[in-house]
Every structure is written in structure tokens, then in C-alpha cells.
Design a protein around this motif. Structure first.
Motif, PDB file in Angstrom:
ATOM      1  N   SER A 150     115.938  15.355 -46.868  1.00 65.57           N
ATOM      2  CA  SER A 150     115.408  16.668 -46.474  1.00 65.57           C
ATOM      3  C   SER A 150     116.374  17.783 -46.857  1.00 65.57           C
ATOM      4  CB  SER A 150     115.156  16.709 -44.957  1.00 65.57           C
ATOM      5  OG  SER A 150     114.223  15.739 -44.565  1.00 65.57           O
ATOM      6  N   LEU A 151     115.890  18.748 -47.608  1.00 62.46           N
ATOM      7  CA  LEU A 151     116.648  19.955 -47.928  1.00 62.46           C
ATOM      8  C   LEU A 151     116.380  20.978 -46.838  1.00 62.46           C
ATOM      9  CD1 LEU A 151     118.382  21.525 -50.020  1.00 62.46           C
ATOM     10  CD2 LEU A 151     116.223  22.249 -51.084  1.00 62.46           C
ATOM     11  N   ILE A 152     117.454  21.567 -46.297  1.00 58.94           N
ATOM     12  CA  ILE A 152     117.338  22.501 -45.173  1.00 58.94           C
ATOM     13  C   ILE A 152     117.761  23.892 -45.654  1.00 58.94           C
ATOM     14  CG2 ILE A 152     118.033  23.003 -42.796  1.00 58.94           C
ATOM     15  CD1 ILE A 152     118.810  19.989 -42.581  1.00 58.94           C
ATOM     16  N   LEU A 153     116.779  24.788 -45.763  1.00 56.06           N
ATOM     17  CA  LEU A 153     117.023  26.152 -46.205  1.00 56.06           C
ATOM     18  C   LEU A 153     116.749  27.124 -45.060  1.00 56.06           C
ATOM     19  CD1 LEU A 153     115.269  26.154 -49.722  1.00 56.06           C
ATOM     20  CD2 LEU A 153     117.620  25.511 -49.146  1.00 56.06           C
ATOM     21  N   THR A 154     117.194  28.354 -45.247  1.00 49.80           N
ATOM     22  CA  THR A 154     116.983  29.382 -44.229  1.00 49.80           C
ATOM     23  C   THR A 154     116.140  30.516 -44.790  1.00 49.80           C
ATOM     24  OG1 THR A 154     119.167  28.791 -43.350  1.00 49.80           O
ATOM     25  CG2 THR A 154     118.119  30.757 -42.438  1.00 49.80           C
ATOM     26  N   ASP A 155     116.732  31.378 -45.616  1.00 51.86           N
ATOM     27  CA  ASP A 155     115.995  32.510 -46.183  1.00 51.86           C
ATOM     28  C   ASP A 155     115.891  32.457 -47.706  1.00 51.86           C
ATOM     29  OD1 ASP A 155     115.410  33.891 -43.759  1.00 51.86           O
ATOM     30  OD2 ASP A 155     117.499  34.511 -43.660  1.00 51.86           O
ATOM     31  N   LEU A 156     116.461  31.436 -48.337  1.00 54.01           N
ATOM     32  CA  LEU A 156     116.343  31.337 -49.795  1.00 54.01           C
ATOM     33  C   LEU A 156     114.887  31.163 -50.208  1.00 54.01           C
ATOM     34  CD1 LEU A 156     119.415  29.161 -50.853  1.00 54.01           C
ATOM     35  CD2 LEU A 156     119.182  31.653 -50.827  1.00 54.01           C
ATOM     36  N   ILE A 157     114.109  30.507 -49.352  1.00 52.60           N
ATOM     37  CA  ILE A 157     112.658  30.478 -49.510  1.00 52.60           C
ATOM     38  C   ILE A 157     112.036  30.851 -48.173  1.00 52.60           C
ATOM     39  CG2 ILE A 157     110.587  29.097 -49.960  1.00 52.60           C
ATOM     40  CD1 ILE A 157     112.189  27.308 -51.768  1.00 52.60           C
ATOM     41  N   GLU A 158     111.127  31.798 -48.189  1.00 53.24           N
ATOM     42  CA  GLU A 158     110.289  32.121 -47.031  1.00 53.24           C
ATOM     43  C   GLU A 158     108.841  31.932 -47.461  1.00 53.24           C
ATOM     44  OE1 GLU A 158     113.402  35.522 -45.340  1.00 53.24           O
ATOM     45  OE2 GLU A 158     111.477  36.125 -46.174  1.00 53.24           O
ATOM     46  N   ASN A 159     107.993  31.454 -46.539  1.00 59.15           N
ATOM     47  CA  ASN A 159     106.643  31.070 -46.942  1.00 59.15           C
ATOM     48  C   ASN A 159     105.642  31.434 -45.841  1.00 59.15           C
ATOM     49  OD1 ASN A 159     104.872  29.806 -48.845  1.00 59.15           O
ATOM     50  ND2 ASN A 159     104.816  27.983 -47.562  1.00 59.15           N
ATOM     51  N   PHE A 160     105.435  32.728 -45.668  1.00 65.07           N
ATOM     52  CA  PHE A 160     104.573  33.236 -44.607  1.00 65.07           C
ATOM     53  C   PHE A 160     103.101  32.976 -44.929  1.00 65.07           C
ATOM     54  CE2 PHE A 160     108.430  35.791 -44.296  1.00 65.07           C
ATOM     55  CZ  PHE A 160     108.703  35.727 -42.938  1.00 65.07           C
ATOM     56  N   GLU A 161     102.377  32.424 -43.973  1.00 62.52           N
ATOM     57  CA  GLU A 161     100.962  32.147 -44.160  1.00 62.52           C
ATOM     58  C   GLU A 161     100.137  33.387 -43.811  1.00 62.52           C
ATOM     59  OE1 GLU A 161      99.686  27.946 -43.177  1.00 62.52           O
ATOM     60  OE2 GLU A 161     101.433  28.165 -41.873  1.00 62.52           O
ATOM     61  N   PRO A 185     106.341  19.426 -46.765  1.00 63.49           N
ATOM     62  CA  PRO A 185     106.569  18.037 -46.378  1.00 63.49           C
ATOM     63  C   PRO A 185     106.695  17.080 -47.556  1.00 63.49           C
ATOM     64  CG  PRO A 185     104.260  18.594 -46.064  1.00 63.49           C
ATOM     65  CD  PRO A 185     104.962  19.856 -46.467  1.00 63.49           C
ATOM     66  N   GLU A 186     106.387  17.538 -48.758  1.00 62.13           N
ATOM     67  CA  GLU A 186     106.446  16.669 -49.938  1.00 62.13           C
ATOM     68  C   GLU A 186     106.631  17.540 -51.187  1.00 62.13           C
ATOM     69  OE1 GLU A 186     102.742  14.616 -49.897  1.00 62.13           O
ATOM     70  OE2 GLU A 186     101.532  16.432 -50.157  1.00 62.13           O
ATOM     71  N   ASN A 187     106.842  16.861 -52.325  1.00 60.80           N
ATOM     72  CA  ASN A 187     106.968  17.535 -53.625  1.00 60.80           C
ATOM     73  C   ASN A 187     108.065  18.597 -53.631  1.00 60.80           C
ATOM     74  OD1 ASN A 187     104.704  16.043 -54.574  1.00 60.80           O
ATOM     75  ND2 ASN A 187     103.317  17.564 -53.681  1.00 60.80           N
ATOM     76  N   ALA A 188     109.200  18.257 -53.019  1.00 65.72           N
ATOM     77  CA  ALA A 188     110.256  19.253 -52.853  1.00 65.72           C
ATOM     78  C   ALA A 188     110.806  19.763 -54.176  1.00 65.72           C
ATOM     79  CB  ALA A 188     111.387  18.661 -52.006  1.00 65.72           C
ATOM     80  N   VAL A 189     111.043  18.879 -55.121  1.00 66.37           N
ATOM     81  CA  VAL A 189     111.613  19.322 -56.401  1.00 66.37           C
ATOM     82  C   VAL A 189     110.656  20.259 -57.128  1.00 66.37           C
ATOM     83  CG1 VAL A 189     112.359  18.556 -58.687  1.00 66.37           C
ATOM     84  CG2 VAL A 189     113.140  17.333 -56.643  1.00 66.37           C
ATOM     85  N   TRP A 220     120.085  16.669 -55.800  1.00 60.46           N
ATOM     86  CA  TRP A 220     120.064  15.904 -54.556  1.00 60.46           C
ATOM     87  C   TRP A 220     118.769  15.086 -54.425  1.00 60.46           C
ATOM     88  CZ3 TRP A 220     121.925  20.640 -51.243  1.00 60.46           C
ATOM     89  CH2 TRP A 220     123.321  20.667 -51.209  1.00 60.46           C
ATOM     90  N   GLU A 221     117.763  15.424 -55.193  1.00 62.84           N
ATOM     91  CA  GLU A 221     116.461  14.750 -55.186  1.00 62.84           C
ATOM     92  C   GLU A 221     115.805  14.765 -53.799  1.00 62.84           C
ATOM     93  OE1 GLU A 221     117.094  10.843 -56.839  1.00 62.84           O
ATOM     94  OE2 GLU A 221     117.204  11.624 -58.880  1.00 62.84           O
ATOM     95  N   PRO A 222     115.645  15.961 -53.228  1.00 59.95           N
ATOM     96  CA  PRO A 222     114.989  16.035 -51.913  1.00 59.95           C
ATOM     97  C   PRO A 222     113.516  15.667 -52.006  1.00 59.95           C
ATOM     98  CG  PRO A 222     115.216  18.235 -52.844  1.00 59.95           C
ATOM     99  CD  PRO A 222     115.959  17.304 -53.768  1.00 59.95           C
ATOM    100  N   GLN A 223     113.000  15.173 -50.901  1.00 63.05           N
ATOM    101  CA  GLN A 223     111.579  14.857 -50.811  1.00 63.05           C
ATOM    102  C   GLN A 223     110.809  15.948 -50.081  1.00 63.05           C
ATOM    103  OE1 GLN A 223     111.277  10.948 -49.050  1.00 63.05           O
ATOM    104  NE2 GLN A 223     112.346   9.959 -50.748  1.00 63.05           N
ATOM    105  N   ARG A 224     111.479  16.684 -49.220  1.00 64.27           N
ATOM    106  CA  ARG A 224     110.838  17.751 -48.446  1.00 64.27           C
ATOM    107  C   ARG A 224     111.797  18.923 -48.311  1.00 64.27           C
ATOM    108  NH1 ARG A 224     111.941  13.646 -45.117  1.00 64.27           N
ATOM    109  NH2 ARG A 224     109.784  12.936 -45.074  1.00 64.27           N
ATOM    110  N   ARG A 237     109.073  25.793 -58.713  1.00 62.05           N
ATOM    111  CA  ARG A 237     108.073  26.854 -58.619  1.00 62.05           C
ATOM    112  C   ARG A 237     108.668  28.112 -57.992  1.00 62.05           C
ATOM    113  NH1 ARG A 237     106.317  29.065 -54.703  1.00 62.05           N
ATOM    114  NH2 ARG A 237     107.047  27.445 -53.284  1.00 62.05           N
ATOM    115  N   ALA A 238     109.345  27.936 -56.843  1.00 62.64           N
ATOM    116  CA  ALA A 238     109.849  29.085 -56.088  1.00 62.64           C
ATOM    117  C   ALA A 238     110.912  29.859 -56.854  1.00 62.64           C
ATOM    118  CB  ALA A 238     110.396  28.621 -54.747  1.00 62.64           C
ATOM    119  N   PHE A 239     111.673  29.165 -57.713  1.00 56.32           N
ATOM    120  CA  PHE A 239     112.769  29.828 -58.427  1.00 56.32           C
ATOM    121  C   PHE A 239     112.486  29.956 -59.921  1.00 56.32           C
ATOM    122  CE2 PHE A 239     114.665  28.410 -54.474  1.00 56.32           C
ATOM    123  CZ  PHE A 239     115.356  29.559 -54.089  1.00 56.32           C
ATOM    124  N   ARG A 240     111.231  29.976 -60.278  1.00 57.47           N
ATOM    125  CA  ARG A 240     110.888  30.141 -61.680  1.00 57.47           C
ATOM    126  C   ARG A 240     111.290  31.519 -62.203  1.00 57.47           C
ATOM    127  NH1 ARG A 240     106.187  30.679 -58.734  1.00 57.47           N
ATOM    128  NH2 ARG A 240     104.828  32.466 -59.207  1.00 57.47           N
TER     129      ARG A 240
END
Length: 243
Positions: free
Chosen positions: A155-166, A227-231, A213-217, A236-239
């Protein structure tokens, strides 16, 4: 009752995988915008608990956590995510506080009481190096974020490097704001204003290390987590870093 933009049930341990949980908290007012909050809890191989970006203190939650193990480490991963550290430190005096670069200065500037026992660095301390990898992603002298990888659960644990508001959880003005800012689901990313403080080559190298690190989530502090497809989500997020 939970606010519309949060992720109920609040103050509740939600299993992610073995020895890792998330806990959703109430919204906070950040520059007159309501942000949902989320804490990640890891039970280390020692049996001690590691709390990333603690949400608002809650006595019932404290009891639930203590049933899992002794709370030993309170993590403030960047200059914004330290608001509740002191309340948890007051409740659990034996816990050590670990803060990212810039947190001490931010608290001092705002005249906020903060016990900051240790400064986080690019090297995981012996207390959790067997369980978690970490690094500091450098931005400006203000924004530097500590990023963590829980090896056991991938599990990769981020804070504000990615935000994903629904959008469905947002009032109209925040739907507009997050769309423009580039941090709205299903295309959540680093907010566009934050991108301005990061050196692209350094950020690109940091993302490369996360991918290695090959994270899964990916666990996030704000919005829907992955929950999946972390890489694939990282790419996508940093394209915007692509040449």
C-alpha cells in the motif's frame, strides 16, 4: 450525523489488508472549503501502532485503537496535516511525534502548540524500517511531503500529492473548483496550484521510485482512494510530468 462530503461511518476502523486500516474523519475547513479527512493506521511487526495524518481526536476511537496495540508513532506528513497531532499526543503521552520538514515552522508561525519529537527524512527509522519504506518528496521550502509504502500490504500512503474529490459529495462551488484544480474524481491528481512549487525532474524521480515499489493500492487523505491498479493510477495522475 456525518456531513454529506465525508465517508461514513466516521471514527471507525476499516480494514484495508492485514495490519493496515483507514479511519475516515469529519470535514475540516481549509480556506473556506470543506475537506474530508482520513487517517491510515498500521500495526507494525512489533505490535505497535503507527498513525498517519491523525484525524480529530475521539475517545471511543482511541479505545478501539488501543485494543489493536500500543499507539507509538504519530505522523504529520506535510505542513498542512498536523492539526490534530497534539491532541493525540496529549491523550497518549508515550507516543512519539514525527513531522515532515516545514511542519515545525508552520506551527510556530501560526502560534500552534506542537510537540515535534522527530523530523522525518528520506530514511525510515529503525522503529518501522522493516515495515515501511519512506521518502520526502521535495517541493518548495514550505511544501514537502513524506510518502510511505507499507511492504506487507503493498500500500502506497499519500497525503496531498494526489487528491480525488468525488463530485457527488461536493457542493456546486467545490465541484467547479476541483474540476479546475485538477483534483476531481475520476481524474484526481496533484492540485494545479501545488504543481507550481515542485521541480519537475525531482518530482518525476520521486514518482519513479513510488512505481518501483510496485504498490497495489493507493491510500489518500482526501477523496476516493484507489484499491487496485496503483501503478496505472500513478502514471495517470502524474502524466503532466511527461516530456
Amino acid at each position: 450525523m456525518a456531513a454529506e462530503g465525508t465517508y461514513p461511518p466516521l471514527f471507525t476502523l476499516k480494514p484495508v489488508d492485514d495490519d493496515i486500516w483507514i479511519v475516515d474523519g469529519p470535514e475540516i475547513d481549509f480556506y473556506r472549503m470543506d475537506f474530508p479527512t482520513r487517517m491510515t493506521v498500521v500495526r507494525l511487526s512489533s505490535g505497535d501502532l503507527w498513525l498517519h495524518s491523525p484525524i480529530a481526536f475521539d475517545a471511543d476511537l482511541l479505545a478501539k485503537l488501543q485494543a489493536l496495540g500500543a499507539i507509538r508513532h504519530l505522523i504529520a506528513p506535510n505542513w498542512i496535516h498536523y492539526a490534530h497531532i497534539q491532541d493525540w499526543a496529549d491523550a497518549v503521552p508515550a507516543a512519539e511525534t514525527w513531522v515532515a520538514p516545514g511542519v515545525r515552522e508552520r506551527a510556530k508561525d501560526r502560534d500552534v502548540r506542537l510537540r515535534a519529537d522527530h523530523l522525518l527524512s528520506n530514511d525510515a527509522p529503525p522503529a518501522w524500517s522493516g515495515d515501511l519504506d519512506q521518502m520526502i518528496v521535495p517541493g518548495s521550502h514550505i511544501h514537502r511531503e513524506a510518502v510511505f509504502f507499507h511492504k506487507k500490504s503493498h500500500s502506497l500512503i499519500l497525503t496531498d500529492l494526489i487528491e480525488n474529490f468525488e463530485p457527488s459529495k461536493l457542493p456546486w462551488h467545490m465541484r467547479l473548483f476541483t474540476k479546475v484544480a485538477g483534483n476531481q474524481d475520476p481524474d484526481g491528481s496533484m492540485p494545479r496550484d501545488m504543481r507550481l512549487v515542485f521541480d519537475k525532474p525531482k518530482l518525476r524521480r520521486a514518482i519513479g521510485r513510488m512505481i518501483a515499489w510496485e504498490p497495489q493500492r493507493i491510500l489518500l487523505a482526501h477523496g476516493r482512494w484507489y484499491p487496485e491498479n496503483a501503478v496505472a493510477e500513478l502514471k495517470r495522475a502524474f502524466r503532466f510530468l511527461d516530456p
